[in-house]
Design an enzyme around this catalytic site. Structure first.
Site, short mmCIF file in Angstrom:
data_model
loop_
_atom_site.label_atom_id
_atom_site.label_comp_id
_atom_site.label_asym_id
_atom_site.label_seq_id
_atom_site.Cartn_x
_atom_site.Cartn_y
_atom_site.Cartn_z
N GLU A 49 0.78 -1.19 -0.06
CA GLU A 49 0.14 0.03 -0.03
C GLU A 49 0.85 1.34 -0.04
O GLU A 49 2.10 1.14 0.57
CB GLU A 49 -0.83 0.08 1.11
CG GLU A 49 -1.65 1.31 1.26
CD GLU A 49 -2.77 1.38 2.28
OE1 GLU A 49 -2.68 0.51 3.29
OE2 GLU A 49 -3.83 2.09 2.34
N CYS A 244 -6.49 1.14 2.48
CA CYS A 244 -7.27 2.16 2.66
C CYS A 244 -7.48 3.01 1.27
O CYS A 244 -8.42 3.48 1.01
CB CYS A 244 -7.26 3.11 3.80
SG CYS A 244 -7.60 2.38 5.30
N ASN A 378 -11.91 -3.03 0.25
CA ASN A 378 -11.06 -3.33 1.22
C ASN A 378 -11.19 -3.84 2.43
O ASN A 378 -12.01 -4.82 2.33
CB ASN A 378 -9.98 -1.99 1.40
CG ASN A 378 -8.95 -2.29 2.45
OD1 ASN A 378 -8.09 -3.30 2.42
ND2 ASN A 378 -8.65 -1.17 3.25
N GLU A 379 -11.34 -3.27 3.61
CA GLU A 379 -11.82 -3.70 4.82
C GLU A 379 -13.12 -3.30 5.13
O GLU A 379 -13.59 -2.37 6.04
CB GLU A 379 -10.85 -3.71 6.02
CG GLU A 379 -10.31 -2.37 6.16
CD GLU A 379 -9.32 -2.46 7.46
OE1 GLU A 379 -8.60 -3.24 7.59
OE2 GLU A 379 -9.36 -1.21 7.86
O1 AHR Z 1 -2.27 -1.31 6.60
C1 AHR Z 1 -2.63 -0.10 6.82
C2 AHR Z 1 -4.18 0.21 7.04
O2 AHR Z 1 -4.67 -0.62 7.87
C3 AHR Z 1 -4.72 -0.20 5.71
O3 AHR Z 1 -4.70 0.67 4.83
C4 AHR Z 1 -5.97 -0.66 5.96
O4 AHR Z 1 -6.73 -1.73 5.21
C5 AHR Z 1 -6.05 -1.06 7.42
O5 AHR Z 1 -7.00 -0.55 8.23
#
Ligand code: AHR
Length: 657
Positions: A49, A244, A378-379
C-alpha cells in the site's frame, strides 16, 4: 458460523512457568507417512500500500517530487527563482501544468528552480542518474539549461557536486534525456536547474530523475534494494494497491486503476489519504503520482514470481471517514465501478485485440499477466458491503468464471461485524475472505488454534493484513516477530483453508511514516529488513509441499494452556521434512521426535537447523545495524530429540531416505 475466539488473559502462554522438574521431554509425533493438505503456492505473500511513502519516495525510484507541477500548490517541492511562470496548456491533457523559464531582466540575476526530492535526493558516488524533461523553446532559438546536483548546506567554495547541460533545440515539445554520474554520496542533495540562455525562454514539463540502475533496469523503474527485498521473500501472492487507499477518503480520491496506466506523463495526480489521516503524523506533500501504477504492479508481480492480486473499489469510500451514506455509490449506480473491475481483468488477461489488452500490449507486455484473483473492496463492513459486493460477483462470474473473488470480513479479527460478514461471504460464495488483524501480544498468543475450527466447506481464508502491535511498543521488535512466527504455525497447519497470508504494511520511510510496525524500512539510500521480514522469509523458504500432522498426545502445539508456550507445525517437501517450533517462553525446552509412518527401509537423517532467537526482545534491526537480528543455520545431528532455546523460532530440517 461463530468465529469469535475468547482472547486469553494477557501473556497466558508466556506466563506459564515451564515445569522446572519436567523430566521427560514431550514427544512430538510427526506423521510423515500420511501428508495432509497441500501448501498453496500463494503462501506466503506481500501486501503493498502507498502508506509511509511506500511508492513515491520509496519503491518507485523517481527522485523528483511534484515532477509535473500538479500538486494543488504547484510549486510544492520546488523553489523557483528569477522569472518562472506556471502555465497550464501543456502537452499532457491530464497533467496540464508546466513552467516557462524566461529572462529575469538583469544580467546578474538568474532564472531556474530547485527540487528538494523526497526528504532530499539520495545520490551515490559513481552511480548514474537519468535526468529527463519534456521541453521546448516556445519562441524559437536554442535554449539551454544547466542541471546540477547541489548541497545547499555546503561550506565549500561551490554548492554543486556536478553540472550537466541540456540543449533545447526545438519549439515543439520533445523529451530530452541525459545521464549524470554522481561524484559523491549524499542522502539529501537537491536538483537545481539554471536557465543559461536568458534571451531564449524554455518550457519544462515532467522533470524526472531516476537512478539508471533500477530493479531489472526498467526506465520507469523500482528502487533496486527495495524490490530485491520483495523478491527475496519469494512471495506467493502480491496484493496491491492497498489498503485504505483503494477506498479513498472520498470516492474522487479512491485508487482509480485506469488513471495509473498509459504513459506516465499523462497519469493524473491523486491525493494520498495518508497525508492527513493522522494529524499527529501529518505530511502535506504526500500525493500519488501513479508512476507506480497497475502495469508496474503486474510486471513486478511477474518478476518476483508471485500471483498478482489487485483490489478494486466496491463503491464504498473509506467507512472510517464517512458516516453519510451519500459518500458512497448507491447500489443502483455501481455499473461504472463494476465495469472498472471487468476492464481490469481485460487489461491483465485480455488479448491485444481487446481495448484494455491493447493498452497492456502497447505498454510493453503483449502476453497476458495471467491474473487469477481479484479483491472487491478493502476492509468494508456492514450490510452496505455485501449489498455492493453481490452485483460485482454476478458480473465477474458471468464474464470471467475462472477468476477467484475475494471479499472482506471487515477491520476486526472477531466481533459483531466479523460474525456478520463471514456468513455473508459464504452466502455470496466469495472464494476467499480477507481478514485483518493488527493485534497485541495476548491476541497472537491466544490464536495458535484460530483456524482449526473454521468451516471447511465455506470460503478460504486470506489473512490479508496482520502484524503484532504491542501496546506501548508500536515499533518493530523481535518479540513481536516471534509471536508472528508462533501464530503462523497455525496458518501452516491449516493449509487446507488458509490459502493466502500477507503481513502489513510492507514499507516505511524513516522520515515519512504514518504507521508502524512495517516490514521493510529505508532512508534515501539504505534499507533494512526487520525481524518480521525474516520470519516471513523463513516461512516462504521452508514452505514445503504438504502439511504433516505434528502432535503431542494427539494435540497440536498451539501455545495452549499446559503447553509451556510452544507452537509447532511441520511440512514435507519431496524427501525433506521441515519442523517449525516456536518457544515463546523464557525457558529452554526439548522435544523428543517420533517420525511415524516410515516405510520399511526408510530412515531419517538430520540436515540442519535454522534458528532465529534472541533475548533482546524489544529491539530490531535498524539502518546502522541491518543484520543484528538474522536467522542462523546450524548443524543438526540428532533425529530423536531437539532442544529449543527461550524466545526462539526454529526450523529443524530432516531428510527421509
Ligand atoms: O495497513 C494500514 C491500513 O490498515 C490499511 O490501509 C487498512 O486496510 C487497514 O486499516
Amino acid at each position: 458460523m461463530n468465529k469469535s475466539k475468547t482472547i486469553l488473559t494477557a501473556l497466558l502462554a508466556l506466563s506459564l512457568s515451564v515445569n522446572a522438574f519436567a523430566q521427560e521431554p514431550r514427544t512430538l509425533e510427526l506423521n510423515i507417512g500420511k501428508p495432509g493438505a497441500p501448501i498453496q503456492p500463494t503462501m506466503y505473500g506481500i501486501f503493498f500500500e502507498d502508506i509511509n511513502y511506500a511508492a513515491d519516495g520509496g519503491l518507485y525510484a523517481e527522485l523528483i517530487k511534484n515532477r509535473s507541477f500538479e500538486f494543488p500548490n504547484a510549486f510544492q517541492g520546488w523553489k523557483p527563482f528569477g522569472n518562472v511562470e506556471l502555465r497550464n496548456d501543456g502537452p499532457f491533457e491530464r497533467n496540464p501544468h508546466y513552467v516557462r523559464l524566461g529572462n529575469v531582466g538583469h544580467g546578474h540575476k538568474h532564472t531556474g528552480l530547485d527540487n528538494e526530492g523526497f526528504f532530499g535526493i539520495g545520490i551515490k558516488e559513481g552511480e548514474e542518474y537519468r535526468f529527463s524533461v519534456w521541453a521546448r523553446a516556445p519562441f524559437g532559438g536554442e535554449g539551454r539549461i544547466r542541471v546540477e546536483f547541489v548541497d545547499t548546506d555546503s561550506m565549500g567554495e561551490r554548492q554543486h557536486y556536478t553540472q550537466t547541460r541540456v540543449r533545447i533545440n526545438s519549439s515543439e515539445w520533445k523529451q530530452y534525456e541525459v545521464v549524470i554520474k554522481s561524484p559523491v554520496t549524499d542522502p539529501k542533495a537537491i536538483l537545481r536547474i539554471f536557465l543559461e540562455t536568458p534571451t531564449v525562454s524554455v518550457d519544462l514539463e515532467h522533470i524526472s530523475l531516476f537512478p539508471v540502475d533500477t530493479w531489472k533496469g526498467h526506465k520507469n523503474g523500482m528502487r533496486k534494494d527495495l524490490a530485491q527485498a520483495l523478491a527475496d521473500l519469494k512471495p506467493g501472492v502480491f496484493r496491491f494497491p492497498g489498503g485504505c487507499i483503494v477506498e479513498g477518503t472520498d470516492l474522487d480520491t479512491r485508487y482509480n486503476w485506469k488513471n495509473s496506466v498509459g504513459p506516465v506523463e499523462n497519469r493524473p495526480l491523486n491525493e494520498n489519504r495518508w497525508q492527513y489521516t493522522f494529524p499527529h503524523r501529518f505530511y502535506p506533500d504526500y500525493y500519488q503520482s501513479y508512476g507506480l501504477g497497475f502495469y508496474e504492479f503486474f510486471l513486478l508481480s511477474e518478476e518476483i514470481g508471485s500471483e498478482p492480486l489487485p483490489i478494486v473499489s466496491c463503491g464504498l469510500a473509506c467507512q472510517f471517514q464517512n458516516n453519510d451514506e451519500h459518500a458512497h455509490v448507491a447500489v443502483e449506480d455501481l455499473d461504472p465501478y463494476i465495469q472498472d473491475a471487468l476492464d481490469l481483468i481485460e487489461f491483465a488477461n485480455g488479448s491485444p485485440d481487446t481495448k484494455w489488452g491493447a493498452l497492456r500490449a502497447e505498454m510493453g507486455h503483449p502476453e497476458p499477466f495471467n491474473l487469477k484473483y481479484i479483491g472487491v473492496g478493502n476492509e468494508q463492513w456492514g450490510p452496505e458491503y455485501p449489498a455492493r459486493l453481490e452485483p460485482f460477483i454476478k458480473a465477474i462470474r458471468a464474464k470471467y468464471p475462472e477468476i477467484q473473488i475475494i471479499g472482506s470480513s471487515g477491520p476486526n479479527s472477531e466481533g459483531d461485524q466479523f460474525d456478520f460478514l463471514w456468513p455473508e461471504m459464504a452466502r455470496l460464495e466469495a472464494d476467499l475472505v480477507d481478514e485483518h488483524f493488527y493485534r497485541p501480544y495476548d491476541w497472537f498468543l491466544s490464536q495458535g488454534a484460530r483456524y482449526d475450527s473454521y468451516d471447511r466447506k465455506g470460503p478460504k481464508v486470506f489473512a490479508g493484513e496482520y502484524a503484532c502491535h504491542a501496546k506501548g511498543r508500536k515499533y518493530n521488535h523481535f518479540y513481536a516477530a516471534l509471536l508472528e512466527s508462533a501464530f503462523m504455525t497455525g496458518l501452516e497447519r491449516n493449509a487446507d483453508i488458509v490459502h493466502m497470508a500477507t503481513y502489513a504494511p510492507l514499507f516505511a520511510h524513516v522520515e515519512g511514516w504514518q504507521w508502524r510496525p512495517d516490514l521493510i524500512w529505508y532512508d534515501n539510500l539504505n534499507s533494512f529488513r526487520t525481524a518480521s521480514w525474516h520470519v516471513q522469509q523463513l516461512y516462504s523458504q521452508y514452505k514445503g509441499e504438504k502439511v504433516i500432522k505434528a502432535t503431542v498426545n494427539g494435540a497440536a502445539l498451539t501455545g495452549a494452556e499446559g503447553q509451556d508456550g510452544l507452537f509447532a507445525s511441520a511440512v514435507v517437501d519431496g524427501n525433506k521434512v521441515y519442523v517449525k517450533v516456536v518457544n515463546v517462553s523464557d525457558k529452554e525446552q526439548s522435544l523428543a521426535l517420533n517420525f511415524k509412518g516410515l516405510k520399511r527401509k526408510q530412515s531419517v537423517s538430520a540436515v540442519q537447523r535454522v534458528k532465529f532467537q534472541s533475548e533482546n526482545l524489544y529491539e530490531d534491526n535498524d539502518l546502522k545495524n541491518p543484520d543484528n537480528f538474522v536467522p542462523v543455520v546450524e548443524a543438526l545431528n540428532a533425529t530423536d530429540i531437539v532442544k529449543i532455546e527461550p524466545y526462539c523460532f526454529s526450523i529443524y530440517c530432516f531428510e527421509i531416505n
